[in-house]
Motif scaffolding. Structure first.
Motif, PDB file in Angstrom:
ATOM      1  N   ARG A 174      -8.057 -21.765  17.420  1.00 28.74           N
ATOM      2  CA  ARG A 174      -8.302 -20.323  17.344  1.00 28.74           C
ATOM      3  C   ARG A 174      -7.965 -19.704  18.689  1.00 28.74           C
ATOM      4  NH1 ARG A 174     -10.954 -16.454  14.441  1.00 28.74           N
ATOM      5  NH2 ARG A 174     -11.305 -17.966  12.806  1.00 28.74           N
TER       6      ARG A 174
ATOM      7  N   VAL B  26      -0.878 -11.174  18.027  1.00 26.29           N
ATOM      8  CA  VAL B  26      -1.814 -11.656  17.005  1.00 26.29           C
ATOM      9  C   VAL B  26      -1.091 -11.891  15.683  1.00 26.29           C
ATOM     10  CG1 VAL B  26      -3.808 -10.994  15.585  1.00 26.29           C
ATOM     11  CG2 VAL B  26      -3.882 -10.688  18.071  1.00 26.29           C
ATOM     12  N   SER B  27      -0.230 -10.948  15.294  1.00 22.19           N
ATOM     13  CA  SER B  27       0.435 -11.132  13.998  1.00 22.19           C
ATOM     14  C   SER B  27       1.459 -12.261  14.060  1.00 22.19           C
ATOM     15  CB  SER B  27       1.065  -9.824  13.510  1.00 22.19           C
ATOM     16  OG  SER B  27       2.196  -9.514  14.283  1.00 22.19           O
TER      17      SER B  27
ATOM     18  N   GLN C  51      -0.558 -15.435  13.718  1.00 25.81           N
ATOM     19  CA  GLN C  51      -1.045 -15.605  12.347  1.00 25.81           C
ATOM     20  C   GLN C  51       0.083 -16.003  11.415  1.00 25.81           C
ATOM     21  OE1 GLN C  51      -2.965 -11.793  11.839  1.00 25.81           O
ATOM     22  NE2 GLN C  51      -4.939 -12.540  12.617  1.00 25.81           N
ATOM     23  N   THR C  52       1.292 -15.458  11.650  1.00 25.24           N
ATOM     24  CA  THR C  52       2.445 -15.851  10.852  1.00 25.24           C
ATOM     25  C   THR C  52       2.740 -17.337  11.029  1.00 25.24           C
ATOM     26  OG1 THR C  52       3.360 -13.643  11.137  1.00 25.24           O
ATOM     27  CG2 THR C  52       4.888 -15.350  10.421  1.00 25.24           C
TER      28      THR C  52
ATOM     29  N   ALA D 247      -5.108 -19.184  13.634  1.00 28.53           N
ATOM     30  CA  ALA D 247      -6.173 -18.187  13.545  1.00 28.53           C
ATOM     31  C   ALA D 247      -6.231 -17.422  14.864  1.00 28.53           C
ATOM     32  CB  ALA D 247      -7.508 -18.864  13.266  1.00 28.53           C
TER      33      ALA D 247
ATOM     34  N   ASP E  32      -7.685 -13.708  16.856  1.00 32.89           N
ATOM     35  CA  ASP E  32      -8.539 -12.513  16.805  1.00 32.89           C
ATOM     36  C   ASP E  32      -8.010 -11.476  17.776  1.00 32.89           C
ATOM     37  OD1 ASP E  32     -10.462 -13.713  15.044  1.00 32.89           O
ATOM     38  OD2 ASP E  32     -11.263 -14.819  16.763  1.00 32.89           O
TER      39      ASP E  32
ATOM     40  N   SER F  57      -1.372 -25.613   9.566  1.00 32.76           N
ATOM     41  CA  SER F  57      -2.705 -25.023   9.461  1.00 32.76           C
ATOM     42  C   SER F  57      -3.451 -25.589   8.256  1.00 32.76           C
ATOM     43  CB  SER F  57      -2.598 -23.506   9.347  1.00 32.76           C
ATOM     44  OG  SER F  57      -1.803 -23.163   8.235  1.00 32.76           O
TER      45      SER F  57
END
Ligand SMILES: [Zn+2]
Length: 279
Positions: free
Chosen positions: A87, A121-122, A125-126, A130, A132, A265
């Motif tokens: 994360r 962040v994106s 995530q892609t 994880a 934030d 993931s």
């Protein structure tokens, strides 16, 4: 051979002759044996005393409680033993608090770095990480548990001199954050061509509030992506390039955390307790 002291009549009675010769020694042995027996019987418990003592132990008179008081202390070891799912926390500098540096035409540090932070962040995530997006004083930062934290800021919009260009990084003074710092420095320098502006790192950067808030053992860095004055075209005009560079740096760091083994993931353990983890 016979000695001059031998009793002529004792020839046939060697036992009596032996006793006669060692009378004092034998008397001592007899007395000491009697004394030991007397001491033994004097101090021996009468029959049944042991049973009485055992029966009486239920009253607590002869028993101590099986309780060992152990002072409470934080279980910090577990964090390094089982790091848990990957994360990453990204702080969008000044967001939710103030605007940071402001340019003459109204452009703010907060909006420039937010443009970059949301893209980081994106991108993460892609890639299945994880991530934030956190505000400057996000409540989640208190005891925040993550693989790493990157706070994104930018330097002054005032013209200082022609050397006021480049980026800089300061790592947490509480946890070794060098792996994260080196990976991002390398990736960011390669992608942007900016120089590393080491000589303007202030105590304000190294004693950053978020470093004090993170859970023990969580590496954190603060990245000043460039100067809003001389580096403005890059910072304002190419947020995708900058976000890609930061994401690549984080990816490099995660590879090191995972020991160079790339895992998807889907293979990461689910959050929350799993069977066999209950302790
Ligand atoms: Zn700032």
């Amino acid at each position: 051979m016979r000695s001059a002291y031998d009793d002529p009549g004792g020839e046939d009675r060697p036992v009596l002759r032996f006793i006669g010769r060692n009378l004092s020694l034998l008397a001592f042995l007899a007395l000491s044996t009697a004394a030991m027996l007397a001491a033994y019987f004097y101090f021996s418990p009468t029959s049944g005393v042991a049973e009485v003592v055992a029966a009486d132990s239920s009253s607590g008179a002869y028993s101590a409680p099986f309780i060992k008081l152990v002072p409470a202390k934080p279980v910090r070891q577990r964090l390094t033993q089982s790091p848990g799912p990957i994360r990453i926390g990204i702080i969008s500098g000044h967001k939710g608090n103030d605007s940071g540096s402001v340019c003459a035409d109204g452009l703010t540090e907060a909006e420039v770095v937010e443009n970059i932070a949301v893209r980081v962040v994106s991108t993460l995530q892609t890639r299945g990480i994880a991530a934030d997006l956190l505000t400057e004083f996000d409540p989640r930062l208190e005891g925040y548990i993550a693989t790493g934290l990157v706070s994104i800021h930018a330097d002054s919009c005032d013209y200082i001199n022609d050397l006021a260009t480049g980026f800089k990084i300061a790592g947490s003074g509480f946890t070794d954050s060098s792996a994260l710092s080196i990976c991002i420095e390398d990736a960011y320098m390669r992608a942007t061509g900016l120089s590393y502006h080491a000589n303007t790192i202030t105590p304000h950067m190294t004693d950053y509030h978020a470093f004090r808030q993170l859970a023990a053992g969580v590496p954190g860095i603060i990245l000043e992506v460039g100067f809003l004055n001389l580096d403005r075209p890059l910072l304002e005009g190419q947020p995708d390039l900058l976000a890609g560079a930061i994401s690549d740096g984080i990816w490099c760091y995660l590879d090191q955390v995972r020991g160079g083994v790339t895992i998807s993931s889907a293979a990461l353990p689910a959050a929350g307790p799993s069977p066999g983890d209950g302790q």
